[in-house]
Every structure is written in structure tokens, then in C-alpha cells.
Design an enzyme around this catalytic site. Structure first.
Site, mmCIF file in Angstrom:
data_model
loop_
_atom_site.group_PDB
_atom_site.id
_atom_site.type_symbol
_atom_site.label_atom_id
_atom_site.label_comp_id
_atom_site.label_asym_id
_atom_site.label_seq_id
_atom_site.Cartn_x
_atom_site.Cartn_y
_atom_site.Cartn_z
ATOM 1 N N GLU A 9 0.872 -1.176 0.000
ATOM 2 C CA GLU A 9 0.000 0.000 0.000
ATOM 3 C C GLU A 9 0.904 1.218 0.000
ATOM 4 O O GLU A 9 1.553 1.527 1.003
ATOM 5 C CB GLU A 9 -0.893 0.005 1.240
ATOM 6 C CG GLU A 9 -1.759 1.253 1.348
ATOM 7 C CD GLU A 9 -2.447 1.404 2.699
ATOM 8 O OE1 GLU A 9 -2.496 2.554 3.204
ATOM 9 O OE2 GLU A 9 -2.904 0.384 3.251
ATOM 10 N N ARG A 55 1.289 10.244 0.988
ATOM 11 C CA ARG A 55 1.670 11.228 2.001
ATOM 12 C C ARG A 55 2.917 11.999 1.605
ATOM 13 O O ARG A 55 3.339 12.905 2.325
ATOM 14 C CB ARG A 55 1.907 10.540 3.348
ATOM 15 C CG ARG A 55 0.715 9.757 3.876
ATOM 16 C CD ARG A 55 1.077 9.007 5.135
ATOM 17 N NE ARG A 55 0.116 7.947 5.430
ATOM 18 C CZ ARG A 55 0.363 6.936 6.238
ATOM 19 N NH1 ARG A 55 1.541 6.827 6.835
ATOM 20 N NH2 ARG A 55 -0.560 6.016 6.460
ATOM 21 N N LYS A 63 -11.274 -1.654 5.185
ATOM 22 C CA LYS A 63 -10.098 -1.487 6.043
ATOM 23 C C LYS A 63 -10.607 -1.218 7.466
ATOM 24 O O LYS A 63 -11.448 -0.343 7.663
ATOM 25 C CB LYS A 63 -9.270 -0.302 5.537
ATOM 26 C CG LYS A 63 -8.064 0.060 6.375
ATOM 27 C CD LYS A 63 -7.304 1.211 5.687
ATOM 28 C CE LYS A 63 -6.081 1.636 6.474
ATOM 29 N NZ LYS A 63 -5.307 2.674 5.749
#
Length: 217
Positions: A42, A46, A131
Site C-alpha cells: 500500500e 503522504r 479497512k
């Protein structure tokens, strides 16, 4: 999320969360994880290096199934769907507008949930893979079992993240509705910055072994 992608995630069992600060480290990190048996990552949106890292990993390490994380702003789901190599996206929370955008752009998507209300909202959008975040902060596996109970017949699958580590991932693996677990401890930012690829491979191997030894079928 399509079955073939779910199958790829389940086969790995472990999703390595990568926060890449320098795109030159993307391929070595992916190769180190692959050597350790992890085939799903993943890439967290950011840092500026996240998007360029997608094509690099897709080209140089095609065995890696690339997911994109931290999809929290309008336009991000549509943007990453255009990138070659992206297989799925995830978010830490459930923003209806983000989910709608992912659906509209054709991006297989797992929104983040932490409560029964959020889970019901995700289900209303057709999401059956979610998630669970922040896993340990919300009460861990016992809490997940509690909120799953009323929805178990729907076949919801969970990807717990947040506080998962080498000490507790085995217990999550033993809960059948858990599709895979995710975390950054295998390839932490500091480990990537120091180019300690052997350590990343070592941690990946440890995680995969624990998962396989404890996974409920």
C-alpha cells in the site's frame, strides 16, 4: 473489490504500507519485500514521491500488487486509477464522496471503518472488503469480532491496520473474516532511508511465516 484482487491480497496475507520519501528507494524496497514473500503493498499518498513510485514498481517489480493508501482528498481516486499498475485503493476513513469517486472511476476500493454505522454505510455502497482502522486503537480483535457478528452472513472481509505488529498479527490471522493485515513495521521509513533492505526482507519473512502458520481457512 473484484475477486481476483481479493485473491491476490489473501495469497500474500500481509500488506506492507510504504511511505516513500525518495522515489529511488521504491524499487529496492519492493524487491526486498518480494524476497521476503510479501506481494502486496500500500503506497501511502503522504509524500510527493508516492505517485512516481507507482510506475517504477510496476515496471521493475511486476510481481507486486500495488494498492494506493491515504486516499482522502477529492480527485485522488480518479488520479491514481489512471496510473498503470494500480490495482486497488484504500482510505483510513469512510468519506462518501471519496467512495463515490472511486466507484465512478472504476478503482477497486476498500474504505476505512471503525464502527457498525460506518460498516453499514460501506455496505450500502456495495463495499464488502473494508479497512478496519485503527485496529488496536479501537479495541483490537475482540472489538472486530463484536462488530462483525451482525454482518457475518454478508461475507464482509476486513483488512486491519493500525497497531498491527509481529506480536499480534497471528491472532488476527486466526479470524476467518480477516482477508489480510497491513502495517509499516516491515518497511518503516527509517529502514528504507537507511537502505537496510536485508532487514526489510527479514521482517517480511517473519510476518509471512506467522500469517501462514495461523491463518484460518
Amino acid at each position: 473489490m473484484q475477486k481476483d484482487i481479493q485473491d491476490e491480497i489473501a495469497k500474500s496475507g500481509i500488506i506492507a504500507v510504504l511511505e516513500i520519501e525518495d522515489e529511488k528507494n521504491a524499487v529496492p524496497a519492493a524487491k526486498a519485500l518480494l524476497e521476503g514473500g510479501i506481494t502486496v503493498v500500500e503506497l501511502a499518498l503522504r509524500t510527493p514521491a508516492a505517485i512516481p513510485s507507482i510506475s517504477l514498481i510496476a515496471k521493475e517489480v511486476p510481481q507486486i500488487c500495488i494498492g494506493i493508501g491515504t486516499i482522502i482528498e477529492a480527485g485522488q481516486a480518479a488520479l491514481v486509477k489512471k496510473e498503470n499498475g494500480v490495482r486497488f485503493g484504500v482510505s483510513p476513513g469512510l468519506n462518501p464522496e471519496i467512495v463515490k469517486e472511486a466507484i465512478a472511476s472504476g478503482l477497486p476500493f476498500a474504505p476505512g471503518i471503525a464502527t457498525p454505522g460506518e460498516l453499514e454505510r460501506a455496505i450500502s455502497f456495495g463495499c464488502r472488503t473494508v479497512k478496519f482502522f485503527p485496529a488496536e486503537g479501537m479495541g483490537g480483535l475482540n472489538y472486530l469480532k463484536s462488530i462483525n457478528a451482525p454482518y457475518n452472513h454478508l461475507g464482509v472481509r476486513y483488512i486491519p491496520l493500525g497497531g498491527i505488529n509481529i506480536d499480534n498479527l497471528g491472532s488476527y490471522a486466526g479470524f476467518k473474516p480477516v482477508l489480510a493485515v497491513g502495517g509499516s513495521w516491515m518497511a518503516a521509513k527509517e529502514t528504507i532511508k537507511s537502505n537496510n533492505w536485508k532487514e526489510i526482507t527479514k521482517r517480511a519473512k517473519e510476518a509471512v511465516e506467522i500469517w501462514r502458520n495461523n491463518k484460518s481457512v
